[in-house]
Design a protein around this motif. Sequence first.
Motif, PDB file in Angstrom:
ATOM      1  N   GLN A  47       0.702  -1.334  -0.016  1.00  0.00           N
ATOM      2  CA  GLN A  47      -0.209   0.092  -0.025  1.00  0.00           C
ATOM      3  C   GLN A  47       0.820   1.204   0.055  1.00  0.00           C
ATOM      4  O   GLN A  47       0.593   2.001  -0.875  1.00  0.00           O
ATOM      5  CB  GLN A  47      -0.860  -0.078   1.241  1.00  0.00           C
ATOM      6  CG  GLN A  47      -1.796  -1.189   1.232  1.00  0.00           C
ATOM      7  CD  GLN A  47      -2.765  -0.928   2.491  1.00  0.00           C
ATOM      8  OE1 GLN A  47      -2.964   0.036   2.989  1.00  0.00           O
ATOM      9  NE2 GLN A  47      -3.541  -2.256   2.867  1.00  0.00           N
ATOM     10  N   LEU A  48       1.886   1.247   1.034  1.00  0.00           N
ATOM     11  CA  LEU A  48       2.479   2.578   1.194  1.00  0.00           C
ATOM     12  C   LEU A  48       3.445   2.755   0.168  1.00  0.00           C
ATOM     13  O   LEU A  48       3.402   3.925  -0.598  1.00  0.00           O
ATOM     14  CB  LEU A  48       3.005   2.762   2.512  1.00  0.00           C
ATOM     15  CG  LEU A  48       3.703   3.828   2.891  1.00  0.00           C
ATOM     16  CD1 LEU A  48       2.825   5.227   2.873  1.00  0.00           C
ATOM     17  CD2 LEU A  48       4.016   3.885   4.254  1.00  0.00           C
ATOM     18  N   ILE A  49       4.293   1.793  -0.113  1.00  0.00           N
ATOM     19  CA  ILE A  49       5.582   2.241  -1.168  1.00  0.00           C
ATOM     20  C   ILE A  49       5.025   2.368  -2.353  1.00  0.00           C
ATOM     21  O   ILE A  49       5.361   3.435  -3.172  1.00  0.00           O
ATOM     22  CB  ILE A  49       6.219   0.996  -1.215  1.00  0.00           C
ATOM     23  CG1 ILE A  49       7.191   0.704   0.288  1.00  0.00           C
ATOM     24  CG2 ILE A  49       7.380   1.011  -2.162  1.00  0.00           C
ATOM     25  CD1 ILE A  49       7.983   1.738   0.793  1.00  0.00           C
ATOM     26  N   PRO A  50       3.939   1.840  -2.964  1.00  0.00           N
ATOM     27  CA  PRO A  50       3.166   2.116  -4.348  1.00  0.00           C
ATOM     28  C   PRO A  50       2.687   3.469  -4.375  1.00  0.00           C
ATOM     29  O   PRO A  50       2.494   4.108  -5.239  1.00  0.00           O
ATOM     30  CB  PRO A  50       2.328   1.136  -4.606  1.00  0.00           C
ATOM     31  CG  PRO A  50       2.879  -0.112  -3.899  1.00  0.00           C
ATOM     32  CD  PRO A  50       3.282   0.455  -2.529  1.00  0.00           C
ATOM     33  N   ALA A  51       1.822   3.809  -3.054  1.00  0.00           N
ATOM     34  CA  ALA A  51       1.256   5.190  -3.063  1.00  0.00           C
ATOM     35  C   ALA A  51       2.328   6.307  -3.123  1.00  0.00           C
ATOM     36  O   ALA A  51       2.153   7.113  -3.683  1.00  0.00           O
ATOM     37  CB  ALA A  51       0.616   5.028  -1.800  1.00  0.00           C
ATOM     38  N   LEU A  52       3.612   6.051  -2.374  1.00  0.00           N
ATOM     39  CA  LEU A  52       4.547   7.105  -2.359  1.00  0.00           C
ATOM     40  C   LEU A  52       5.272   6.947  -3.785  1.00  0.00           C
ATOM     41  O   LEU A  52       5.614   8.249  -3.984  1.00  0.00           O
ATOM     42  CB  LEU A  52       5.620   6.474  -1.146  1.00  0.00           C
ATOM     43  CG  LEU A  52       5.412   6.960   0.078  1.00  0.00           C
ATOM     44  CD1 LEU A  52       6.223   6.095   1.205  1.00  0.00           C
ATOM     45  CD2 LEU A  52       5.319   8.361   0.513  1.00  0.00           C
ATOM     46  N   GLU A  53       5.487   5.945  -4.388  1.00  0.00           N
ATOM     47  CA  GLU A  53       5.829   6.088  -5.773  1.00  0.00           C
ATOM     48  C   GLU A  53       5.100   6.809  -6.588  1.00  0.00           C
ATOM     49  O   GLU A  53       5.398   7.782  -7.506  1.00  0.00           O
ATOM     50  CB  GLU A  53       6.214   4.787  -6.266  1.00  0.00           C
ATOM     51  CG  GLU A  53       7.393   4.174  -5.746  1.00  0.00           C
ATOM     52  CD  GLU A  53       7.462   2.695  -6.309  1.00  0.00           C
ATOM     53  OE1 GLU A  53       6.745   2.048  -6.904  1.00  0.00           O
ATOM     54  OE2 GLU A  53       8.767   1.997  -5.890  1.00  0.00           O
ATOM     55  N   LYS A  54       3.710   6.211  -6.479  1.00  0.00           N
ATOM     56  CA  LYS A  54       2.611   7.165  -7.611  1.00  0.00           C
ATOM     57  C   LYS A  54       2.667   8.690  -7.153  1.00  0.00           C
ATOM     58  O   LYS A  54       2.691   9.682  -7.978  1.00  0.00           O
ATOM     59  CB  LYS A  54       1.275   6.538  -7.206  1.00  0.00           C
ATOM     60  CG  LYS A  54       0.158   7.063  -8.111  1.00  0.00           C
ATOM     61  CD  LYS A  54      -1.112   6.534  -8.011  1.00  0.00           C
ATOM     62  CE  LYS A  54      -2.121   6.938  -8.813  1.00  0.00           C
ATOM     63  NZ  LYS A  54      -3.403   6.708  -8.610  1.00  0.00           N
ATOM     64  N   SER A  55       2.783   9.015  -6.103  1.00  0.00           N
ATOM     65  CA  SER A  55       2.836  10.403  -5.511  1.00  0.00           C
ATOM     66  C   SER A  55       3.986  11.195  -6.129  1.00  0.00           C
ATOM     67  O   SER A  55       3.897  12.306  -6.685  1.00  0.00           O
ATOM     68  CB  SER A  55       2.464  10.754  -4.235  1.00  0.00           C
ATOM     69  OG  SER A  55       2.694  11.775  -3.670  1.00  0.00           O
TER      70      SER A  55
END
Length: 188
Positions: free
Chosen positions: A165-173
């Motif tokens: 959840q967090l790592i992909p969301a950070l990458e997307k952001s």
Amino acid sequence: MSDNNFTHPKMDVERVNEIKKASFWVSQLFILVATVLGVYLAASQGYKQAVQFENMTSYKENYYLQKSLQYELQDNISLLKDLMTRLQDPNNYGARSESLNFYSLVWENMKFSKTTLGTPPEFLRIAQQFYRNIATTQQKIAKGDISTAYGIKQFQEQIDIVEQQLIPALEKSTDQIKKELDGSDVIL
């Protein structure tokens, strides 16, 4: 010749003076309007540039903060996985009481950064829960309140949340921020 055909020289001077006075005030009025309009337009453009500069600076700082948090979390997950491996080794008796020394430079410094509040709250919440839950689980393992196997399962659940959840969301952001900055003069 009669005197009626000629105008009085004093009256001509007065008319010329009146015309000069009127044209003087009209020209002064135009100068005043042009000055006010010019100052307004210059100030407006300067304000827009200042706001745009502040936004771009904020985007850049937020990009670096989120990227740094992402890398720190990934490094800490590696440390946690190493601990999980040691906990599963039956010959490593000291692993239960080992302290997990996470890298926390970014996480600790985020307390003092104005950019932290520009980070989406759900990112901060997940990271905070990760650190808190890992510390709690580690303490319970060390005290013997939970079994090593159950503790490893708890660790893995926290790792899965961050990795999925967090790592992909950070990458997307950060990708989105990078796209936003690509059209500007800001260099990442």
